[in-house]
Design a protein around this motif. Structure first.
Motif, PDB file in Angstrom:
ATOM      1  N   THR A   8       0.816  -1.215   0.000  1.00 48.20           N
ATOM      2  CA  THR A   8       0.000   0.000   0.000  1.00 48.20           C
ATOM      3  C   THR A   8       0.848   1.262   0.000  1.00 48.20           C
ATOM      4  O   THR A   8       0.290   2.368   0.059  1.00 48.20           O
ATOM      5  CB  THR A   8      -0.934   0.025   1.226  1.00 48.20           C
ATOM      6  N   GLN A   9       2.161   1.121  -0.081  1.00 51.41           N
ATOM      7  CA  GLN A   9       3.049   2.282  -0.026  1.00 51.41           C
ATOM      8  C   GLN A   9       4.044   2.246  -1.177  1.00 51.41           C
ATOM      9  O   GLN A   9       4.282   1.202  -1.782  1.00 51.41           O
ATOM     10  CB  GLN A   9       3.794   2.318   1.312  1.00 51.41           C
ATOM     11  N   GLY A  10       4.651   3.404  -1.478  1.00 54.20           N
ATOM     12  CA  GLY A  10       5.638   3.496  -2.543  1.00 54.20           C
ATOM     13  C   GLY A  10       4.995   3.697  -3.900  1.00 54.20           C
ATOM     14  O   GLY A  10       3.768   3.662  -4.048  1.00 54.20           O
ATOM     15  N   LYS A  11       5.826   3.919  -4.921  1.00 52.58           N
ATOM     16  CA  LYS A  11       5.311   4.070  -6.270  1.00 52.58           C
ATOM     17  C   LYS A  11       4.660   2.759  -6.719  1.00 52.58           C
ATOM     18  O   LYS A  11       5.292   1.704  -6.656  1.00 52.58           O
ATOM     19  CB  LYS A  11       6.437   4.452  -7.227  1.00 52.58           C
ATOM     20  N   PRO A  12       3.423   2.802  -7.191  1.00 50.86           N
ATOM     21  CA  PRO A  12       2.701   1.563  -7.512  1.00 50.86           C
ATOM     22  C   PRO A  12       3.436   0.651  -8.489  1.00 50.86           C
ATOM     23  O   PRO A  12       3.521  -0.558  -8.267  1.00 50.86           O
ATOM     24  CB  PRO A  12       1.382   2.072  -8.107  1.00 50.86           C
ATOM     25  N   GLY A  13       3.963   1.228  -9.598  1.00 50.62           N
ATOM     26  CA  GLY A  13       4.646   0.405 -10.593  1.00 50.62           C
ATOM     27  C   GLY A  13       5.877  -0.273 -10.027  1.00 50.62           C
ATOM     28  O   GLY A  13       6.097  -1.467 -10.242  1.00 50.62           O
ATOM     29  N   ARG A  14       6.687   0.478  -9.318  1.00 56.83           N
ATOM     30  CA  ARG A  14       7.910  -0.072  -8.725  1.00 56.83           C
ATOM     31  C   ARG A  14       7.572  -1.131  -7.667  1.00 56.83           C
ATOM     32  O   ARG A  14       8.182  -2.196  -7.625  1.00 56.83           O
ATOM     33  CB  ARG A  14       8.723   1.059  -8.102  1.00 56.83           C
ATOM     34  N   THR A  15       6.584  -0.818  -6.823  1.00 60.62           N
ATOM     35  CA  THR A  15       6.179  -1.764  -5.775  1.00 60.62           C
ATOM     36  C   THR A  15       5.686  -3.068  -6.384  1.00 60.62           C
ATOM     37  O   THR A  15       6.068  -4.162  -5.945  1.00 60.62           O
ATOM     38  CB  THR A  15       5.069  -1.147  -4.905  1.00 60.62           C
ATOM     39  N   LEU A  16       4.837  -2.952  -7.405  1.00 63.14           N
ATOM     40  CA  LEU A  16       4.280  -4.139  -8.048  1.00 63.14           C
ATOM     41  C   LEU A  16       5.371  -4.961  -8.723  1.00 63.14           C
ATOM     42  O   LEU A  16       5.398  -6.194  -8.603  1.00 63.14           O
ATOM     43  CB  LEU A  16       3.222  -3.738  -9.069  1.00 63.14           C
ATOM     44  N   PHE A  17       6.277  -4.298  -9.432  1.00 63.31           N
ATOM     45  CA  PHE A  17       7.326  -5.020 -10.151  1.00 63.31           C
ATOM     46  C   PHE A  17       8.231  -5.794  -9.201  1.00 63.31           C
ATOM     47  O   PHE A  17       8.500  -6.984  -9.423  1.00 63.31           O
ATOM     48  CB  PHE A  17       8.161  -4.058 -10.994  1.00 63.31           C
ATOM     49  N   THR A 299      -3.981  -5.677  -5.198  1.00 67.89           N
ATOM     50  CA  THR A 299      -5.343  -5.145  -5.176  1.00 67.89           C
ATOM     51  C   THR A 299      -5.980  -5.333  -3.810  1.00 67.89           C
ATOM     52  O   THR A 299      -6.590  -4.414  -3.255  1.00 67.89           O
ATOM     53  CB  THR A 299      -6.208  -5.843  -6.249  1.00 67.89           C
ATOM     54  N   ALA A 300      -5.844  -6.536  -3.243  1.00 70.37           N
ATOM     55  CA  ALA A 300      -6.506  -6.850  -1.972  1.00 70.37           C
ATOM     56  C   ALA A 300      -5.985  -5.980  -0.836  1.00 70.37           C
ATOM     57  O   ALA A 300      -6.775  -5.429  -0.052  1.00 70.37           O
ATOM     58  CB  ALA A 300      -6.302  -8.332  -1.642  1.00 70.37           C
ATOM     59  N   GLN A 301      -4.659  -5.838  -0.740  1.00 69.88           N
ATOM     60  CA  GLN A 301      -4.106  -5.011   0.329  1.00 69.88           C
ATOM     61  C   GLN A 301      -4.555  -3.560   0.193  1.00 69.88           C
ATOM     62  O   GLN A 301      -4.918  -2.900   1.174  1.00 69.88           O
ATOM     63  CB  GLN A 301      -2.580  -5.086   0.338  1.00 69.88           C
ATOM     64  N   GLY A 306      -8.295   0.949   1.660  1.00 69.07           N
ATOM     65  CA  GLY A 306      -9.117   2.015   1.110  1.00 69.07           C
ATOM     66  C   GLY A 306      -8.447   2.830   0.013  1.00 69.07           C
ATOM     67  O   GLY A 306      -8.832   3.984  -0.231  1.00 69.07           O
ATOM     68  N   LYS A 307      -7.453   2.270  -0.693  1.00 63.27           N
ATOM     69  CA  LYS A 307      -6.699   3.004  -1.709  1.00 63.27           C
ATOM     70  C   LYS A 307      -7.047   2.500  -3.115  1.00 63.27           C
ATOM     71  O   LYS A 307      -6.250   1.855  -3.793  1.00 63.27           O
ATOM     72  CB  LYS A 307      -5.200   2.863  -1.449  1.00 63.27           C
ATOM     73  N   THR A 308      -8.266   2.834  -3.561  1.00 64.80           N
ATOM     74  CA  THR A 308      -8.746   2.353  -4.855  1.00 64.80           C
ATOM     75  C   THR A 308      -7.945   2.912  -6.021  1.00 64.80           C
ATOM     76  O   THR A 308      -7.622   2.186  -6.978  1.00 64.80           O
ATOM     77  CB  THR A 308     -10.230   2.724  -5.032  1.00 64.80           C
ATOM     78  N   GLU A 309      -7.611   4.195  -5.975  1.00 62.11           N
ATOM     79  CA  GLU A 309      -6.876   4.814  -7.079  1.00 62.11           C
ATOM     80  C   GLU A 309      -5.496   4.203  -7.250  1.00 62.11           C
ATOM     81  O   GLU A 309      -4.972   4.134  -8.354  1.00 62.11           O
ATOM     82  CB  GLU A 309      -6.768   6.325  -6.864  1.00 62.11           C
ATOM     83  N   ARG A 310      -4.917   3.764  -6.167  1.00 59.67           N
ATOM     84  CA  ARG A 310      -3.599   3.139  -6.236  1.00 59.67           C
ATOM     85  C   ARG A 310      -3.668   1.813  -7.014  1.00 59.67           C
ATOM     86  O   ARG A 310      -2.723   1.444  -7.715  1.00 59.67           O
ATOM     87  CB  ARG A 310      -3.062   2.906  -4.826  1.00 59.67           C
ATOM     88  N   GLY A 314      -1.478   0.876 -10.346  1.00 57.97           N
ATOM     89  CA  GLY A 314      -0.727  -0.373 -10.462  1.00 57.97           C
ATOM     90  C   GLY A 314      -1.112  -1.158 -11.702  1.00 57.97           C
ATOM     91  O   GLY A 314      -0.258  -1.785 -12.347  1.00 57.97           O
ATOM     92  N   TYR A 315      -2.391  -1.114 -12.054  1.00 61.42           N
ATOM     93  CA  TYR A 315      -2.876  -1.802 -13.249  1.00 61.42           C
ATOM     94  C   TYR A 315      -2.237  -1.227 -14.510  1.00 61.42           C
ATOM     95  O   TYR A 315      -1.801  -1.966 -15.408  1.00 61.42           O
ATOM     96  CB  TYR A 315      -4.393  -1.673 -13.303  1.00 61.42           C
ATOM     97  N   LYS A 316      -2.137   0.088 -14.598  1.00 58.31           N
ATOM     98  CA  LYS A 316      -1.484   0.721 -15.745  1.00 58.31           C
ATOM     99  C   LYS A 316      -0.013   0.323 -15.821  1.00 58.31           C
ATOM    100  O   LYS A 316       0.516   0.045 -16.908  1.00 58.31           O
ATOM    101  CB  LYS A 316      -1.609   2.246 -15.649  1.00 58.31           C
TER     102      LYS A 316
END
Length: 447
Positions: A8-17, A299-301, A306-310, A314-316
């Motif tokens: 739930t923290q950090g840049k979404p793309g970097r966190t996901l990767f 997505t679940a975390q 409550g961070k829907t926009e995040r 991440g999806y993009k």
């Protein structure tokens, strides 16, 4: 409390990767030790033995994907509780599904041992490889509970943001499996039995180590919220997500199994080539499936927090990851197909098998991105608990693959079987994406 990766923290793309990367590497090692059976058996025991392992592989992969899909689906609940900071409920969820899938694995073991001869015959497995295929499966099913335990625990580690732990265990297991394959098949000349025994021992050791580490990890999450080792209401809620997840994860392997009866009509040489091609497909889809699987806990975390926009960000970012992997795989399939396929079948001694495997790999390799787009979209829907439409999309995908194989391959030849694969992926993606665009998934948090 032990530090875990907070999605739930950090840049979404970097966190996901960086969350997905250990899963990708780990799944590659899992495929490598599965492929070790085929490579070593093909080189040391011959074409018929390779075909026998290939005939068994389509069957065993279904069970592997049931375990993976069930674990991923059930761990959505664990991820959402973690994101919400409810550690007692998180522990209850993890314990509940570990027990539930342990029971399921024992039942499936009994059914597999009882019915695998009938299933192989129903798939029209060639008689010259039937005995070896049955032997491989009998040994494999004895170790099925260990395989289930390991894959369920891997999903739980990922749900807690600890994707590095399954990676380490898979590297260890892969090396052990390959060493034992070389010893039992290459050294002791035990053929398909040696390959099956090596796989069971490697999976068993990894499963036990995973359980010990996981139980210790759960003890580090402490708060005042009570927990239990089993909750039937939680099991019911998680099962609603787990079943569609099992369907989604199993589509490729079920498709391989159901289309194998069509391949079997073309003889054991074509089956050996198809087996090599399907193993390469399984390897190529790893980064796509792993990135999609990473989208679920991401997505679940974030929904739990409550961070829907995040989630949307991440999806993009996931699209960029998929496109990069897709370009690399397409180039590899077109430029390196000869040495890659040759690792499974000798082009001189088995020309039909080599030609079949090459045609399969070169065609499907261009379209892996389609699967990736489908996987990341399904990952969001699964992570939110919005699973009905994506399950339907995956079933349509399966129907396309199987119907083409059954009805068109006798008329147009074996190559039609793999022509249908990217079509199924693309249709699946379009359906899931259109449902994602409705935004219904934003309202489906299951806590």
């Amino acid at each position: 409390m032990q530090k875990q990766q907070n999605l739930t923290q950090g840049k979404p793309g970097r966190t996901l990767f960086f969350f997905a990367l250990p899963m990708i590497i780990g799944n590659l090692f899992q495929q490598f030790y599965n492929m070790a059976d085929s490579i070593i058996v093909g080189q040391f025991a011959g074409e018929n033995a390779l075909a026998a392992v290939g005939a068994s592989y389509s069957f065993t992969t279904v069970f592997i994907m049931i375990a993976i899909g069930g674990g991923i689906g059930a761990s959505v609940l664990t991820s959402q509780y973690l994101g919400a900071g409810r550690y007692g409920k998180m522990r209850t969820s993890a314990y509940t599904f570990l027990i539930a899938f342990g029971i399921v694995s024992v039942i499936l073991t009994a059914l597999g041992l009882l019915y695998n001869p009938a299933i192989l015959r129903a798939l029209k497995t060639p008689e010259n490889i039937m005995e070896d295929a049955l032997l491989y499966l009998q040994i494999y099913f004895i170790g099925l509970p260990f395989m289930f335990m390991y894959n369920i625990l891997s999903a739980d580690f990922n749900a807690l943001g600890k994707s590095n732990i399954p990676l380490i265990l898979l590297i260890f297991s892969s090396i052990l499996n390959i060493v034992m394959d070389l010893l039992m098949v290459g050294g002791l000349h035990m053929g398909v039995a040696g390959a099956a025994i090596a796989t069971v021992i490697a999976q068993g050791i990894s499963a036990v180590l995973s359980l010990v580490i996981f139980l210790r990890l759960l003890k580090t999450y402490k708060n005042d919220e009570k927990y239990s080792v089993f909750d039937k209401n939680m099991l019911k809620a998680g099962t609603k997500i787990a079943i569609p997840s099992i369907v989604q994860q199993s589509i490729v392997s079920i498709g391989m199994l159901l289309t194998q009866s069509s391949v079997n009509h073309f003889g054991s040489s074509a089956l050996a080539g198809y087996s090599a091609g399907s193993r390469l497909e399984s390897l190529g889809i790893v980064p796509m499936i792993a990135t999609g699987n990473a989208m679920s806990p991401f997505t679940a975390q974030n929904l739990g927090a409550g961070k829907t926009e995040r989630v949307k960000e991440g999806y993009k970012a996931a699209y960029r990851i998929i496109i990069a992997f897709g370009i690399f795989l397409a180039l590899a399939s077109q430029l390196l197909y000869r040495p890659i396929v040759s690792a499974f079948v000798d082009p001189v001694q088995s020309p039909v098998a080599f030609e079949t495997g090459t045609a399969y790999f070169r065609f499907v390799g261009i379209f892996f991105s389609f699967l990736g787009f489908k996987a990341i979209t399904d990952g969001i829907l699964r992570g939110s608990g919005d699973v009905k439409v994506y399950m339907l999309a995956n079933l349509i995908n399966l129907a396309i693959r199987v119907s083409v194989a059954q009805f068109l391959s006798p008329v147009f030849g074996i190559q039609v079987i793999w022509y249908a694969i990217p079509l199924g992926w693309f249709v699946n993606y379009v359906i899931s994406f259109l449902w994602y665009r409705t935004g219904n998934w934003k309202k489906k948090q299951i806590l």
